[in-house]
Design an enzyme around this catalytic site. Structure first.
Site, PDB file in Angstrom:
ATOM      1  N   GLY A 100      -1.937   4.815  -4.435  1.00 32.69           N
ATOM      2  CA  GLY A 100      -1.922   3.600  -5.230  1.00 32.69           C
ATOM      3  C   GLY A 100      -0.827   3.481  -6.265  1.00 32.69           C
ATOM      4  CB  ILE A 153      -3.782   5.647   2.645  1.00 31.78           C
ATOM      5  CG1 ILE A 153      -2.624   4.688   2.922  1.00 31.78           C
ATOM      6  CG2 ILE A 153      -4.373   6.161   3.952  1.00 31.78           C
ATOM      7  CD1 ILE A 153      -1.349   5.393   3.363  1.00 31.78           C
ATOM      8  CE1 TYR A 162       0.291   1.886   4.250  1.00 36.34           C
ATOM      9  CE2 TYR A 162       0.610  -0.464   4.604  1.00 36.34           C
ATOM     10  CZ  TYR A 162       0.719   0.846   5.049  1.00 36.34           C
ATOM     11  OH  TYR A 162       1.262   1.110   6.281  1.00 36.34           O
ATOM     12  CB  CYS A 163       1.744   3.872  -1.668  1.00 37.48           C
ATOM     13  SG  CYS A 163       0.833   3.765  -3.225  1.00 37.48           S
ATOM     14  CB  THR A 164      -0.189   8.423  -0.627  1.00 36.19           C
ATOM     15  OG1 THR A 164       0.962   8.514   0.209  1.00 36.19           O
ATOM     16  CG2 THR A 164      -1.145   9.560  -0.310  1.00 36.19           C
TER      17      THR A 164
END
Length: 354
Positions: free
Chosen positions: A203, A228, A199-201
Site C-alpha cells: 500500500g 496485495i 496497487y502495490c505490495t
C-alpha cells in the site's frame, strides 16, 4: 551511551535466527505522518524493538515510517501496543501479516533515516501527499475488476509484475518508482474519464501514487487498502474469489508469497514455467533473476557460464576481479536493462495505453 546498531556478523545472526525454536511472524506496515526528529525517533525505536527481538528493515524520514519486520509470535501484541503508544499518529496502525511465512524472513534489525520513505523524485512544493485516492476493500476490488471503465495500474517493479499481478493490470515500464510516476500520468493522460485503481505490495507506493495522479488532474482515483497482501488475506477470509494471479514478490528472504496456483513467469535461462526468484551466487554479480530447479543445478545457482566460472575461483581472485570492475558491476542493480543484457532477454514491447 549504548551502541544503537548491530555489531555481530550477518553469518552469526543468521545462524542464531535459524536456531530459534519460537515461531516468528512477518509483518509490514507504513504510515505517512510528520516526524520532527527522525534520528531521535530511530534511536528510540532501536532500543524498544531490540528488547522485543524484532528483526527486519525500517526506514524513517520526516514524511513517516516504512517497515518490513519479523517478531516472535509471543511479542506481536506487545509490539502493537508499543507502536500505538509511541506516537498518536500510529494509534490503530494496520499490520500487514505475511500470507506465507516460515518465520525466517529476517535475521538482523536495521533502522535507517532517509530523505523519503519512498524514493519518489517529487520536488513540486505544491504537491499534497495527503490528498490521496479513496481506499478499496477486497469486495470493492473485485467489483472494480469487472467494471469496464476501471483501469488497474501496477505501481511495482518489472520483476514483481512478472511473477504476479491483477487481471489485465497495466504495467508501467520503468525501473524505479520515481520513473513510474510521470509515466503513469503520461500513459493515462487521454483517459481521465476512466476509474483508476492503483496497487502495490502493501500500500505504501500506491497511496503516494494516488495522490500524484490527483495532483495531475485525475479525479476518479482509488488505491487498494493494504495492497496485495491485505487484499488477498481479506478476500480469503470473506470467501471471495482472489483475482490476483500468480505470486506476490516480497523484499525479504522469501522473495515471494503464493497467491494463486498460476505460474505466469518463465525461467530466464531455459524458458520453462517458473516464478522462483534468486540472486546469482557469484558475489561479483548477484543478479536478481528467475531460475528453475534444473537450471539452478546446471548453472550452480549462477546466472551464466561466465559467473559459474568466476564463482569457482579462489576467493582472493574473485575479490580482485570485483575490485577491477567499474561501480562493482552495479551489484544488486535490479534494472530490466541489466537483466536483459546478462541473460539476452529481449526488451518487452511497450505497455499499451488503456
Amino acid at each position: 551511551m549504548p551502541v544503537l546498531h548491530n555489531r555481530i556478523s550477518n553469518e552469526t545472526l543468521k545462524a542464531q535466527m535459524l536456531a530459534e525454536t519460537e515461531p516468528r511472524t512477518t509483518i509490514s506496515f507504513y504510515k505517512y505522518f510528520t516526524i520532527v526528529d527522525p534520528q531521535a525517533t530511530r534511536d528510540a525505536l532501536w532500543v524498544a524493538l531490540t528488547q522485543l527481538k524484532v528483526f527486519g528493515r525500517i526506514y524513517l524520514a520526516r514524511e513517516g515510517i516504512n517497515a518490513q519486520i519479523s517478531v516472535p509470535e509471543s511479542n506481536v501484541e506487545a509490539l502493537r501496543e508499543f507502536l500505538y503508544g509511541f506516537d498518536p499518529a500510529l494509534a490503530g496502525l494496520r499490520f500487514n501479516i505475511a500470507l506465507e511465512d516460515d518465520g525466517k524472513s529476517f535475521w538482523v534489525l536495521r533502522l535507517k533515516v532517509r530523505d523519503r520513505i519512498v524514493a519518489d523524485g517529487i520536488d513540486d512544493p505544491s504537491f499534497d501527499a495527503s490528498n490521496v485516492g479513496d481506499y478499496l476493500k477486497a469486495a470493492d476490488v473485485n467489483a472494480m475488476l469487472d467494471d469496464p471503465d476501471a483501469v488497474f495500474i501496477d505501481m511495482r517493479n518489472h520483476y514483481e509484475y512478472e511473477v504476479g499481478h491483477f487481471e489485465n493490470a497495466l504495467e508501467i515500464p520503468a525501473d524505479t518508482f520515481r520513473d513510474q510516476l510521470p509515466k503513469a500520468v503520461e500513459m493515462m493522460q487521454d483517459h481521465k474519464d476512466k476509474k483508476i485503481v492503483m496497487y502495490c505490495t502493501g500500500g505504501i507506493r500506491c497511496e503516494k501514487a494516488s495522490a500524484w495522479m490527483k495532483h495531475n488532474g485525475f479525479n476518479k482515483v482509488w488505491h487498494i487498502e493494504g495492497g496485495i497482501i491485505e487484499y488477498a488475506r481479506r478476500a480469503r477470509e470473506q470467501g471471495l474469489p482472489v483475482r490476483f494471479i500468480g505470486k506476490n514478490f516480497v523484499f525479504d528472504e522469501r522473495m515471494g508469497e503464493r497467491i494463486s496456483d498460476d505460474v505466469i513467469a518463465h525461467c530466464h535461462q531455459c524458458g520453462a514455467p517458473c516464478d522462483t526468484h534468486t540472486n546469482c551466487l557469484n558475489d561479483g554479480c548477484h543478479l536478481l533473476f528467475i531460475q528453475c530447479p534444473s537450471c539452478a543445478e546446471k548453472f550452480a545457482g549462477c546466472c551464466s557460464e561466465a559467473c559459474v566460472e568466476e564463482h569457482k575461483l579462489p576467493e582472493e581472485e574473485q575479490r580482485k576481479l570485483r575490485a577491477g570492475r567499474e561501480n562493482g558491476n552495479k551489484i544488486f542493480n535490479k534494472s530490466r536493462g541489466r537483466l536483459n543484457t546478462k541473460l539476452g532477454i529481449p526488451e518487452p514491447e511497450s505497455s499499451e495505453k488503456p
